[in-house]
Design a protein around this motif. Structure first.
Motif, PDB file in Angstrom:
ATOM      1  N   ILE A 270      -9.020 -21.619  19.395  1.00 30.32           N
ATOM      2  CA  ILE A 270      -8.616 -22.043  20.735  1.00 30.32           C
ATOM      3  C   ILE A 270      -8.290 -23.535  20.738  1.00 30.32           C
ATOM      4  CG2 ILE A 270      -9.325 -22.261  23.147  1.00 30.32           C
ATOM      5  CD1 ILE A 270     -11.134 -19.820  22.696  1.00 30.32           C
ATOM      6  N   VAL A 271      -9.118 -24.333  20.085  1.00 30.35           N
ATOM      7  CA  VAL A 271      -8.871 -25.777  19.994  1.00 30.35           C
ATOM      8  C   VAL A 271      -7.511 -26.049  19.360  1.00 30.35           C
ATOM      9  CG1 VAL A 271      -9.578 -27.871  18.787  1.00 30.35           C
ATOM     10  CG2 VAL A 271     -11.266 -26.539  20.048  1.00 30.35           C
ATOM     11  N   ASP A 272      -7.201 -25.320  18.296  1.00 31.34           N
ATOM     12  CA  ASP A 272      -5.904 -25.515  17.632  1.00 31.34           C
ATOM     13  C   ASP A 272      -4.735 -25.220  18.576  1.00 31.34           C
ATOM     14  OD1 ASP A 272      -7.061 -26.293  15.271  1.00 31.34           O
ATOM     15  OD2 ASP A 272      -6.946 -24.321  14.317  1.00 31.34           O
ATOM     16  N   LYS A 273      -4.917 -24.234  19.449  1.00 30.85           N
ATOM     17  CA  LYS A 273      -3.842 -23.862  20.388  1.00 30.85           C
ATOM     18  C   LYS A 273      -3.617 -24.917  21.456  1.00 30.85           C
ATOM     19  CE  LYS A 273      -5.114 -19.819  21.865  1.00 30.85           C
ATOM     20  NZ  LYS A 273      -5.075 -18.531  22.603  1.00 30.85           N
ATOM     21  N   ILE A 274      -4.693 -25.547  21.923  1.00 31.60           N
ATOM     22  CA  ILE A 274      -4.557 -26.440  23.077  1.00 31.60           C
ATOM     23  C   ILE A 274      -4.389 -27.906  22.685  1.00 31.60           C
ATOM     24  CG2 ILE A 274      -5.819 -24.854  24.558  1.00 31.60           C
ATOM     25  CD1 ILE A 274      -8.245 -26.626  24.378  1.00 31.60           C
ATOM     26  N   LYS A 275      -4.518 -28.229  21.392  1.00 27.95           N
ATOM     27  CA  LYS A 275      -4.391 -29.627  20.964  1.00 27.95           C
ATOM     28  C   LYS A 275      -3.068 -30.238  21.403  1.00 27.95           C
ATOM     29  CE  LYS A 275      -7.410 -30.365  16.992  1.00 27.95           C
ATOM     30  NZ  LYS A 275      -7.525 -30.453  15.520  1.00 27.95           N
ATOM     31  N   MET A 276      -1.998 -29.493  21.276  1.00 31.67           N
ATOM     32  CA  MET A 276      -0.672 -30.017  21.548  1.00 31.67           C
ATOM     33  C   MET A 276      -0.393 -30.215  23.042  1.00 31.67           C
ATOM     34  SD  MET A 276       1.506 -26.541  20.717  1.00 31.67           S
ATOM     35  CE  MET A 276       0.557 -26.234  19.228  1.00 31.67           C
ATOM     36  N   LEU A 277      -1.230 -29.669  23.893  1.00 33.55           N
ATOM     37  CA  LEU A 277      -0.963 -29.721  25.331  1.00 33.55           C
ATOM     38  C   LEU A 277      -1.267 -31.078  25.951  1.00 33.55           C
ATOM     39  CD1 LEU A 277      -2.351 -26.226  26.434  1.00 33.55           C
ATOM     40  CD2 LEU A 277       0.029 -26.859  25.950  1.00 33.55           C
ATOM     41  N   LYS A 278      -2.256 -31.784  25.410  1.00 32.89           N
ATOM     42  CA  LYS A 278      -2.645 -33.123  25.868  1.00 32.89           C
ATOM     43  C   LYS A 278      -3.422 -33.119  27.188  1.00 32.89           C
ATOM     44  CE  LYS A 278      -0.290 -34.958  22.446  1.00 32.89           C
ATOM     45  NZ  LYS A 278      -0.985 -35.503  21.260  1.00 32.89           N
ATOM     46  N   THR A 279      -3.107 -32.177  28.068  1.00 33.72           N
ATOM     47  CA  THR A 279      -3.781 -32.118  29.362  1.00 33.72           C
ATOM     48  C   THR A 279      -3.771 -30.682  29.874  1.00 33.72           C
ATOM     49  OG1 THR A 279      -3.817 -33.022  31.629  1.00 33.72           O
ATOM     50  CG2 THR A 279      -1.663 -32.610  30.646  1.00 33.72           C
ATOM     51  N   GLY A 280      -4.727 -30.348  30.768  1.00 32.77           N
ATOM     52  CA  GLY A 280      -4.753 -29.005  31.337  1.00 32.77           C
ATOM     53  C   GLY A 280      -6.114 -28.659  31.906  1.00 32.77           C
ATOM     54  N   ASP A 281      -6.223 -27.426  32.402  1.00 28.85           N
ATOM     55  CA  ASP A 281      -7.451 -26.935  33.027  1.00 28.85           C
ATOM     56  C   ASP A 281      -8.315 -26.274  31.955  1.00 28.85           C
ATOM     57  OD1 ASP A 281      -9.449 -25.801  34.510  1.00 28.85           O
ATOM     58  OD2 ASP A 281      -8.149 -24.522  35.737  1.00 28.85           O
ATOM     59  N   LEU A 282      -9.368 -26.962  31.540  1.00 28.09           N
ATOM     60  CA  LEU A 282     -10.216 -26.450  30.459  1.00 28.09           C
ATOM     61  C   LEU A 282     -11.088 -25.276  30.904  1.00 28.09           C
ATOM     62  CD1 LEU A 282     -11.307 -29.638  28.490  1.00 28.09           C
ATOM     63  CD2 LEU A 282      -9.545 -27.959  27.926  1.00 28.09           C
ATOM     64  N   LEU A 283     -11.224 -25.066  32.206  1.00 27.57           N
ATOM     65  CA  LEU A 283     -11.909 -23.849  32.667  1.00 27.57           C
ATOM     66  C   LEU A 283     -11.152 -22.623  32.185  1.00 27.57           C
ATOM     67  CD1 LEU A 283     -13.953 -22.251  34.423  1.00 27.57           C
ATOM     68  CD2 LEU A 283     -12.408 -22.603  36.357  1.00 27.57           C
ATOM     69  N   THR A 284      -9.824 -22.647  32.315  1.00 26.42           N
ATOM     70  CA  THR A 284      -8.981 -21.525  31.910  1.00 26.42           C
ATOM     71  C   THR A 284      -8.636 -21.576  30.424  1.00 26.42           C
ATOM     72  OG1 THR A 284      -8.004 -21.428  34.115  1.00 26.42           O
ATOM     73  CG2 THR A 284      -6.796 -20.351  32.349  1.00 26.42           C
ATOM     74  N   LEU A 285      -8.210 -22.755  29.961  1.00 24.57           N
ATOM     75  CA  LEU A 285      -7.706 -22.877  28.594  1.00 24.57           C
ATOM     76  C   LEU A 285      -8.798 -22.720  27.544  1.00 24.57           C
ATOM     77  CD1 LEU A 285      -5.287 -25.915  29.018  1.00 24.57           C
ATOM     78  CD2 LEU A 285      -4.636 -23.522  28.656  1.00 24.57           C
ATOM     79  N   TYR A 286     -10.009 -23.169  27.860  1.00 27.64           N
ATOM     80  CA  TYR A 286     -11.069 -23.174  26.848  1.00 27.64           C
ATOM     81  C   TYR A 286     -12.253 -22.290  27.237  1.00 27.64           C
ATOM     82  CZ  TYR A 286     -14.314 -24.951  23.300  1.00 27.64           C
ATOM     83  OH  TYR A 286     -15.185 -25.053  22.245  1.00 27.64           O
ATOM     84  N   ALA A 287     -12.911 -22.600  28.359  1.00 29.56           N
ATOM     85  CA  ALA A 287     -14.155 -21.908  28.711  1.00 29.56           C
ATOM     86  C   ALA A 287     -13.941 -20.408  28.909  1.00 29.56           C
ATOM     87  CB  ALA A 287     -14.758 -22.535  29.963  1.00 29.56           C
ATOM     88  N   LYS A 288     -12.917 -20.056  29.667  1.00 27.25           N
ATOM     89  CA  LYS A 288     -12.669 -18.637  29.956  1.00 27.25           C
ATOM     90  C   LYS A 288     -12.326 -17.861  28.697  1.00 27.25           C
ATOM     91  CE  LYS A 288      -8.761 -16.829  31.581  1.00 27.25           C
ATOM     92  NZ  LYS A 288      -7.632 -16.461  32.479  1.00 27.25           N
TER      93      LYS A 288
END
Length: 387
Positions: free
Chosen positions: A116-134
């Protein structure tokens, strides 16, 4: 001894859902055992009483044939007492034990977090409730339950639907209908897995329950229990802990000292993801001069107990160094949360250290409103961050 009727405390359900803590504080001060007409239940709000009553299963029964959880999800082990509860709990122990959590699940959870970390690294910003925790919580739960045929989005959807259904004390028919749709989806996924699975245990709940010869109804009810408690609460605790670490300026200390378990326990004391647990009075009972009648519905208010001024100094303040040993965010007695070890492994050993290690510059988005919502179950509504 003078017997008195239960005091009545009225709440505005909307305000209580937004922030229950002011009302709970007033209840503890005036009448820690009181009837709340808006939810047709007696709330027990002080830590001492909750700790004592939760262990008295002869009176404060988990068996609730007409309770929302039983009606919507089936009679799982949380809605059983004594030998029936213990038998099902022992059956799934192979899946949820501290040893299994450490030796089997931890490595798998770490792989999920890394992906999951590898997927969101490039985004720089976002809602971590949805992108990571969920997503992290859902992918871990897929493995633990054995429902690897379910998407992460569907796992989160059905969990939220059941949580909403089980806390639908105002009787909203649309919420009930949606909850039924969610339980039907879970049964369909269970049936698909069971048809293709042999009885050699892979440590998942489905395999362990098949190995233990539990019935189809028992498997269905306990998988629903695991989903209702194993998705929303870890999801909300992970997001809440991230918010607390950043909001209270604790990131540097946490990274240096690896106090992730302390962060997790203090957050769950301070903002209880599971705010209450329901019970039904099994027989007429006089407790602290308050008469409880057979059939009465009682809510053990964990969220209130964890801010009890008689137990915790400055309970409304978030203090990382606090002694949380008397917090009952996992409950107490025979119904102490069966998934506590897995939750701690997921959150304290994997989700939090992995995220903060990958994103050392992680911070909250400036001037962003962060709201918590719910009283029976409580979580942050969004978690906009930059990294």
């Amino acid at each position: 001894m003078i017997m008195k009727e239960k005091p009545v405390f009225n709440i505005d359900i909307s305000n209580f859902t937004s922030n229950p803590y002011p009302d709970l504080k007033e209840m503890r001060t005036l009448n820690p055992i009181c009837f709340v007409p808006q939810v047709k239940a007696t709330m027990i709000c002080d830590r001492e009483s909750i700790y004592e009553c939760e262990k008295n299963i002869d009176v404060f029964s988990s068996v609730q044939p007409q309770g929302l959880m039983t009606l919507l999800m089936g009679q799982n082990m949380m809605r059983k007492d004594g030998k029936d509860h213990l038998m099902e709990r022992k059956t799934i122990f192979k899946t949820i034990s501290p040893k299994t959590s450490r030796d089997h699940w931890k490595d798998r959870f770490e792989t999920i977090a890394d992906n999951i970390v590898d997927k969101i690294k490039m985004l720089k910003t976002g809602d971590l409730l949805t992108l990571y925790a969920k997503e992290f919580s859902a992918e871990c739960l897929k493995l633990v339950t054995g429902l690897t045929n379910m998407t992460a989005d569907e796992m989160d959807r059905v969990s939220q639907g059941m949580i909403d259904g089980c806390s639908n004390y105002t009787g909203d028919k649309n919420i009930e209908k949606y909850c039924n749709n969610c339980t039907e989806s879970i049964d369909a996924h269970i049936n698909e897995i069971v048809r293709t699975k042999n009885r050699d245990s892979d440590f998942s709940m489905i395999s362990t329950m098949l190995e233990g010869n539990l019935s189809a109804d028992q498997i269905s009810a306990n998988i629903k229990l695991a989903i209702s408690g194993g998705q929303n609460e870890p999801r909300d605790a992970i997001a809440g802990c991230i918010w607390a670490a950043l909001n209270f300026g604790l990131k540097k200390r946490l990274i240096e000292k690896a106090d992730w378990d302390q962060l997790f326990n203090e957050f769950c004391r301070w903002m209880s993801p599971i705010g209450m647990s329901p019970r039904e009075i099994a027989k007429d009972f006089l407790y602290k001069n308050v008469f409880l009648k057979k059939g009465d519905r009682v809510f053990l208010m964990f969220s209130s107990a964890n801010r009890d001024e008689k137990v915790f100094t400055n309970p409304e303040k978030f203090q990382l160094e606090r002694d949380c040993s008397k917090s009952i965010h996992f409950g107490a007695g025979p119904h102490f949360c069966a998934g506590a070890s897995i939750a701690s492994t997921m959150i304290s050993l994997v989700a939090l250290p992995k995220l903060f290690s990958a994103f050392p510059k992680l911070k909250l988005v400036d001037k962003k409103e962060y709201n918590f919502d719910g009283w029976a179950f409580r979580g942050i509504s969004s978690l906009e961050c930059e990294w």
